[in-house]
Every structure is written in C-alpha cells, then in structure tokens.
Write a protein that holds these residues in place. Structure first.
Motif, mmCIF file in Angstrom:
data_model
loop_
_atom_site.group_PDB
_atom_site.id
_atom_site.type_symbol
_atom_site.label_atom_id
_atom_site.label_comp_id
_atom_site.label_asym_id
_atom_site.label_seq_id
_atom_site.Cartn_x
_atom_site.Cartn_y
_atom_site.Cartn_z
ATOM 1 N N ARG A 3 0.660 -0.957 -0.015
ATOM 2 C CA ARG A 3 0.026 -0.010 -0.099
ATOM 3 C C ARG A 3 0.715 1.297 0.061
ATOM 4 N N GLY A 4 2.262 1.095 0.818
ATOM 5 C CA GLY A 4 2.794 2.497 0.952
ATOM 6 C C GLY A 4 3.020 2.967 -0.615
ATOM 7 N N VAL A 5 3.675 1.928 -1.343
ATOM 8 C CA VAL A 5 4.506 2.107 -2.789
ATOM 9 C C VAL A 5 2.712 2.552 -3.286
ATOM 10 N N LEU A 6 2.010 1.810 -3.479
ATOM 11 C CA LEU A 6 0.811 2.933 -4.645
ATOM 12 C C LEU A 6 0.427 4.370 -3.608
ATOM 13 N N VAL A 7 0.368 4.099 -2.102
ATOM 14 C CA VAL A 7 0.443 6.084 -2.216
ATOM 15 C C VAL A 7 1.493 6.754 -2.517
ATOM 16 N N ALA A 8 3.032 6.200 -2.837
ATOM 17 C CA ALA A 8 4.305 7.071 -3.092
ATOM 18 C C ALA A 8 4.212 7.223 -4.428
ATOM 19 N N GLY A 9 3.222 6.350 -5.369
ATOM 20 C CA GLY A 9 3.445 6.314 -6.878
ATOM 21 C C GLY A 9 2.850 7.059 -7.313
ATOM 22 N N ALA A 10 1.276 7.682 -6.059
ATOM 23 C CA ALA A 10 0.079 8.427 -6.578
ATOM 24 C C ALA A 10 0.683 10.013 -6.137
ATOM 25 N N ARG A 11 1.609 10.064 -5.733
ATOM 26 C CA ARG A 11 2.328 11.595 -4.318
ATOM 27 C C ARG A 11 2.636 11.900 -5.485
ATOM 28 N N ALA A 12 4.005 11.122 -6.701
ATOM 29 C CA ALA A 12 4.791 11.282 -6.855
ATOM 30 C C ALA A 12 4.243 12.004 -8.362
ATOM 31 N N CYS A 13 2.302 11.157 -9.122
ATOM 32 C CA CYS A 13 2.273 11.795 -9.785
ATOM 33 C C CYS A 13 1.531 12.864 -9.726
ATOM 34 N N TRP A 14 0.452 12.759 -9.069
ATOM 35 C CA TRP A 14 0.199 14.007 -8.726
ATOM 36 C C TRP A 14 1.525 15.000 -8.289
ATOM 37 N N ALA A 15 2.412 14.918 -8.235
ATOM 38 C CA ALA A 15 3.578 16.504 -7.672
ATOM 39 C C ALA A 15 4.030 16.512 -9.245
ATOM 40 N N ALA A 16 3.932 15.744 -10.013
ATOM 41 C CA ALA A 16 4.361 15.749 -11.703
ATOM 42 C C ALA A 16 3.492 16.917 -12.991
ATOM 43 N N LEU A 17 2.231 17.026 -12.033
ATOM 44 C CA LEU A 17 1.227 17.425 -12.875
ATOM 45 C C LEU A 17 1.472 18.977 -12.412
ATOM 46 N N ALA A 56 0.457 22.821 -12.199
ATOM 47 C CA ALA A 56 -0.739 23.400 -10.697
ATOM 48 C C ALA A 56 -2.077 23.578 -11.796
ATOM 49 N N SER A 57 -1.837 24.032 -12.587
ATOM 50 C CA SER A 57 -3.333 23.324 -12.871
ATOM 51 C C SER A 57 -4.099 22.012 -13.258
ATOM 52 N N HIS A 58 -3.353 21.961 -13.852
ATOM 53 C CA HIS A 58 -4.213 20.537 -13.952
ATOM 54 C C HIS A 58 -4.126 19.447 -12.296
ATOM 55 N N ARG A 59 -3.114 19.867 -11.344
ATOM 56 C CA ARG A 59 -2.977 19.205 -10.067
ATOM 57 C C ARG A 59 -5.188 20.366 -9.423
ATOM 58 N N ALA A 60 -4.426 21.319 -9.764
ATOM 59 C CA ALA A 60 -5.765 22.210 -9.343
ATOM 60 C C ALA A 60 -7.518 21.777 -10.009
ATOM 61 N N LEU A 61 -7.206 21.331 -10.885
ATOM 62 C CA LEU A 61 -8.637 21.097 -11.517
ATOM 63 C C LEU A 61 -8.885 19.030 -11.058
ATOM 64 N N LEU A 62 -7.843 18.839 -11.345
ATOM 65 C CA LEU A 62 -8.051 17.119 -10.383
ATOM 66 C C LEU A 62 -8.546 16.980 -9.074
ATOM 67 N N GLY A 63 -8.680 18.054 -8.576
ATOM 68 C CA GLY A 63 -8.768 18.283 -6.879
ATOM 69 C C GLY A 63 -9.719 18.504 -6.918
ATOM 70 N N ARG A 64 -10.532 19.041 -7.867
ATOM 71 C CA ARG A 64 -11.989 19.702 -7.025
ATOM 72 C C ARG A 64 -12.780 18.849 -8.542
ATOM 73 N N PHE A 65 -12.374 18.281 -9.377
ATOM 74 C CA PHE A 65 -12.846 17.012 -9.710
ATOM 75 C C PHE A 65 -13.186 15.772 -8.376
ATOM 76 N N LEU A 66 -12.073 15.792 -7.462
ATOM 77 C CA LEU A 66 -12.678 14.153 -7.179
ATOM 78 C C LEU A 66 -12.840 14.624 -5.757
ATOM 79 N N ARG A 67 -12.892 16.121 -5.563
ATOM 80 C CA ARG A 67 -13.725 16.433 -4.561
ATOM 81 C C ARG A 67 -15.234 16.976 -4.610
ATOM 82 N N PHE A 68 -15.759 16.393 -5.980
ATOM 83 C CA PHE A 68 -16.689 17.329 -6.881
ATOM 84 C C PHE A 68 -17.356 15.652 -6.931
ATOM 85 N N LEU A 69 -16.373 14.185 -6.928
ATOM 86 C CA LEU A 69 -16.596 12.855 -6.510
ATOM 87 C C LEU A 69 -17.304 12.193 -5.441
#
Length: 75
Positions: A1-15, A17-30
């Motif tokens: 599980r730790g590897v998946l979380v680290a991978g997700a965080r790395a993907c998030w950080a690689a986006l 800023a505008s994409h992170r904001a949009l994805l964050g808003r979409f995830l909050r909507f879901l």
C-alpha cells in the motif's frame, strides 16, 4: 500500500499546477456525490462504472480492448 501511495503522490506532484487544481476539484466533486449515495445511487462503484472508461482509456484502443472492457462492465 505504501508503494501505491508514494506513486500516487509522485504522479500528483508531477502534474502542472493547473491540472492539480482541476483534478483536486473533480475529486472533491466525486467525494460529494458519494456522500449522498443513499439518495442519488452514485456509490463509488457506480461512479467508477461511469467515469473509468473515459478517464482510464488506453493510448491505443483496439477491438480486443473494447470487448474486454465490455465484459468487465457487464459483470
């Protein structure tokens, strides 16, 4: 599980800023939708059925992939 979380965080950080904001808003909507699943029937499983085919598309789509996706959603 730790590897998946680290991978997700790395993907998030690689986006960008505008994409992170949009994805964050979409995830909050879901999340908001799932919080009202008792009345709107949109559980996380139902949301996955609706959004996964659009959001998780392969780079190259073949008839075999489409048929495989149809089998998964029919199950």
């Amino acid at each position: 599980r730790g590897v998946l979380v680290a991978g997700a965080r790395a993907c998030w950080a690689a986006l960008p800023a505008s994409h992170r904001a949009l994805l964050g808003r979409f995830l909050r909507f879901l999340l908001l939708l799932t919080q009202h699943a008792a009345s709107n029937k949109m559980s996380s499983a139902n949301l996955a059925i609706v959004f996964a085919p659009t959001l998780l598309r392969p780079e190259k789509e073949t008839i075999e992939i489409m048929l495989g996706d149809a089998e998964v959603t029919a199950a």
